[in-house]
Structures are given as structure tokens and as C-alpha cells.
Design a protein around this motif. Structure first.
Motif, short mmCIF file in Angstrom:
data_model
loop_
_atom_site.label_atom_id
_atom_site.label_comp_id
_atom_site.label_asym_id
_atom_site.label_seq_id
_atom_site.Cartn_x
_atom_site.Cartn_y
_atom_site.Cartn_z
N ALA A 76 0.84 -1.20 0.00
CA ALA A 76 0.00 0.00 0.00
C ALA A 76 0.87 1.25 0.00
O ALA A 76 2.00 1.26 0.50
N GLY A 77 0.34 2.29 -0.58
CA GLY A 77 1.04 3.57 -0.67
C GLY A 77 0.19 4.51 -1.50
O GLY A 77 -1.02 4.56 -1.35
N GLY A 78 0.81 5.23 -2.43
CA GLY A 78 0.04 6.12 -3.28
C GLY A 78 0.95 6.91 -4.20
O GLY A 78 2.17 6.79 -4.19
N GLY A 79 0.30 7.74 -5.05
CA GLY A 79 1.03 8.64 -5.91
C GLY A 79 1.62 8.01 -7.16
O GLY A 79 2.60 8.53 -7.70
N ALA A 80 1.04 6.92 -7.64
CA ALA A 80 1.56 6.31 -8.86
C ALA A 80 1.58 7.33 -9.99
O ALA A 80 0.60 8.05 -10.20
N HIS A 81 2.69 7.42 -10.72
CA HIS A 81 2.88 8.33 -11.85
C HIS A 81 2.87 9.80 -11.41
O HIS A 81 2.70 10.68 -12.25
#
Length: 382
Positions: free
Chosen positions: A352-357
Motif C-alpha cells: 500500500a502507498g500512493g502517488g503512482a505516476h
């Protein structure tokens, strides 16, 4: 097994750090090859692992076969799917997206999408091998061109999937950590119109205006696809992402083109729309129109096969204290192909995380280790 995961925590972070520092934009064969070389060296430490590469213009694809152990060693393998390329150009580390280690957060270009997923897969295989537990054989495939539709990688994944019992994708999960049990189909089409040049004032009647033809074609396409979307709600998304043609106002243009991005939630709608585009006919005498498919990922619809695999993943999650949920995803990936084949498939097993691209790309170390636990137990119990 938990002790084995914790013992490899620093090693997993070090591997991710090394992978991220090997910047690997799609199409840079040398850069992608360096990532594949590191992955190969890491996989080669697994007992009995056999590594091979498949060359392509964008860099090598990697296929690793890892033998099983015990009674489960004779069962069909599980396919693990990932990619080595990212959307970030070389130099991003020194610019907008530097590598960061801040508490539970790791950040850097390609860290979340999807080099951390590759770390999960390789670390889980290493933990299992060290524990000496029964397990199915595993086959890891890492493609070089996923971010632009896997024009060469799709065939590698399809071939690697032959004879496999299930497919696990290590792309990023949903924002809340849920897995992905279906994906919209994704097709990129270029509409190419040719006409005939002529002087726009002296003898315009001798020309065939490709720009005008393209405009008329796009209006007709929009009307037809709007009708399809109304008849089949929720199954079709269309984006006209680029238009170009001509260049001089005093010349009747001989060429024009448009780029269409299509997303499908139903295989029948996908066939209908692509068939319609392939059969387009010119409005003007002397013009031609052609639909070129630039990339194609088939619709992976929800189904019983993936639901059965999800039950096994949930059982593995319960064993390690991790709740597992899943739902369809709008984005496409290499698991579209295996899901469309009817193979039990789940994706989103990266941390889990975020901010792809985006410049905010990051992941959580605790989630990475939880995913390693989950995948290791799953490969032992599946």
C-alpha cells in the motif's frame, strides 16, 4: 515464517533502494536491462531457480522458474507477474522525485509502481525457500514495456501462463490496500486518414482534405460510441487524446490522425466497438481511413475463477492477521490477459502507498512486509 520476514526486512528495503536507483523509463533498453540484471542476480540465489531473458527492442523480459518443495512440488506452478519499466525519465531522482526514507515511508520514481511489488515477490520466495515449507513451483515474469501497453511483453506473459494454476499480479493495490479482481480492457487506437494535397486556392478541387475527413469521422465515431455507452451503461469509456494533421493553411492536407483511448468493461462491447472502428469507410471520394491498434489489453471481467483464488488469499490473510478485500480496477495491466483467458487471477499484491505516476509516489514499509507474509503463506497453502 514471521521471523524469516523480519530477518529480511533490511534486505528487502536495500533491494528496493537499489532498484529505484536504476532508473528505467519504458523504451530505454539499457536502463531496463540493468534492472533485469539485478532482478536476475537476486532470483538466482533462490535454490534451483532457472532464469532466462527474452529480448525486445525496449529491453529484456525476464522469466524465472523456481521449483516447488515437498508434495506440492509436483503441482502446476503459480505465475507471478510484474514489470521493470517506469513512467519516469532518467534524471528524475536528481529532480522532482528523489529517493526518501522517512520512518515507515519509502519514496522514489517507480518505487510504488511497481518495483516494490517485485521486492515482495522475490522476498516471499526467499522466505519460503529458507523455511523449507511445502510449496508449489512458482514462475516469475517481469516485462519491459508494461507502461505503454506491453506490445511485446503481452506475448511473454501469455506464454508463461501456460500450464499455471493461478496468477498473482504485483502491481499496486487500490488506495485502501484492496486487491484487484477484475480490470477494464484497454485499447489504444490511431485513426489515420489520407487524402491528396493541392493548392488551397488555385485548384482545391484536385485535393482531398484529410483534416476535414478526420473531423467527420470523429463526429460519427463519437455519435456511435455514445449510443453504445447508453445501451450498455458502465461498459465503455472513450477519450480522444490527440489530433494532428496538415500544417499549412494554403495547402489541402493529405494526412491527419487521431489517437483514441478506449476502456471496456464487457468483452462483447469491446468486440462490437473494435469491429466498428476497423470497418470505418471514408466519406469523401479519394480518401482512405484506417484504424491502427497500437496496444490492446482484453477485458478481464469478474468471475468464479478469480473469486475462488480470492478465498484462498483471504484464508492466507487470516493466518497472518491481514484482512483481504478485492474489487475491480479501472486501470489495465498485464493481468488483463491472464484474467481474460479464464485463469484464476488477482492483482494488487504490491504494498500500500500512493502517488503512482506522480511526484508523491511512495509506499509503506509495514505494508511491504505484510504483503511478503501474505504471499509466502499463500504460496505455501495454495
Amino acid at each position: 515464517m514471521d521471523a524469516g520476514v523480519l530477518a529480511r526486512a533490511d534486505e528487502a528495503v536495500a533491494l528496493l533502494r537499489a532498484l529505484v536507483h536504476l532508473e528505467s523509463p519504458t523504451g530505454d533498453a539499457t536502463a531496463v536491462g540493468e534492472v533485469v540484471a539485478l532482478l536476475t542476480a537476486t532470483a538466482a540465489t533462490l535454490p534451483g531457480a532457472r532464469c532466462r531473458t527474452v529480448p525486445s527492442a525496449g529491453g529484456p523480459h525476464l522469466v524465472v522458474d523456481v521449483p516447488g518443495h515437498g508434495a506440492a512440488g509436483a503441482l502446476p506452478p503459480v505465475l507471478l507477474v510484474g514489470h521493470a519499466d517506469t513512467v519516469w525519465p532518467v534524471g528524475t531522482l536528481d529532480g522532482d522525485v528523489p529517493w526518501r526514507e522517512e520512518g515507515d515511508v519509502l519514496a522514489g520514481p517507480g518505487a510504488f509502481d511497481m518495483k516494490s511489488g517485485l521486492v515482495v515477490a522475490l522476498t516471499a520466495l526467499a522466505v519460503l525457500a529458507e523455511a523449507g515449507l511445502d510449496r508449489r513451483p512458482a514462475r516469475l515474469v517481469v516485462v519491459a514495456d508494461e507502461e505503454v501497453g506491453s506490445s511485446t511483453g503481452a506475448a511473454v506473459v501469455t506464454e508463461a501462463a501456460e500450464g499455471c494454476a493461478a496468477v498473482l499480479g504485483f502491481e499496486a493495490p487500490h488506495a485502501d490496500g484492496a486487491l484487484k479482481d477484475a480490470r477494464l480492457g484497454s485499447t489504444r487506437v490511431r485513426l489515420v486518414v489520407t487524402g491528396r494535397e493541392a493548392h488551397a486556392a488555385v485548384d482545391p478541387e484536385k485535393g482531398v482534405n484529410a483534416v476535414d475527413e478526420l473531423v467527420d469521422q470523429l463526429l460519427a465515431v463519437r455519435q456511435r460510441l455514445a449510443a453504445v455507452a447508453t445501451e450498455h451503461p458502465g461498459t465503455l469509456l472513450v477519450n480522444a487524446g490527440g489530433v494532428s494533421g496538415g500544417g499549412r493553411a494554403n495547402v489541402v492536407p493529405a494526412r491527419a490522425e487521431a489517437l483514441l483511448g478506449l476502456r471496456f468493461g464487457d468483452a462483447d462491447v469491446e468486440r462490437e466497438v473494435l469491429g466498428y472502428l476497423e470497418a470505418l469507410v471514408p466519406v469523401r471520394e479519394g480518401a482512405t481511413v484506417a484504424a491502427e491498434v497500437l496496444s490492446h489489453r482484453p477485458t478481464w471481467a469478474p468471475g468464479a475463477a478469480s473469486a475462488g483464488l480470492l478465498a484462498a488469499v483471504r484464508a492466507a490473510g487470516a493466518a497472518v492477521g491481514v484482512a483481504v478485500e478485492a474489487r475491480p480496477a479501472p486501470g489495465a495491466a498485464d493481468t488483463n490477459g491472464t484474467g481474460a483467458l479464464g485463469l484464476p487471477t488477482l492483482d494488487g499484491l504490491g504494498p500500500a502507498g500512493g502517488g503512482a505516476h506522480a511526484v508523491t509516489e511512495h509506499l509503506r514499509v509495514t505494508s511491504l512486509l505484510d504483503r511478503v507474509r501474505l504471499v509466502a503463506v499463500l504460496l505455501h497453502t495454495l
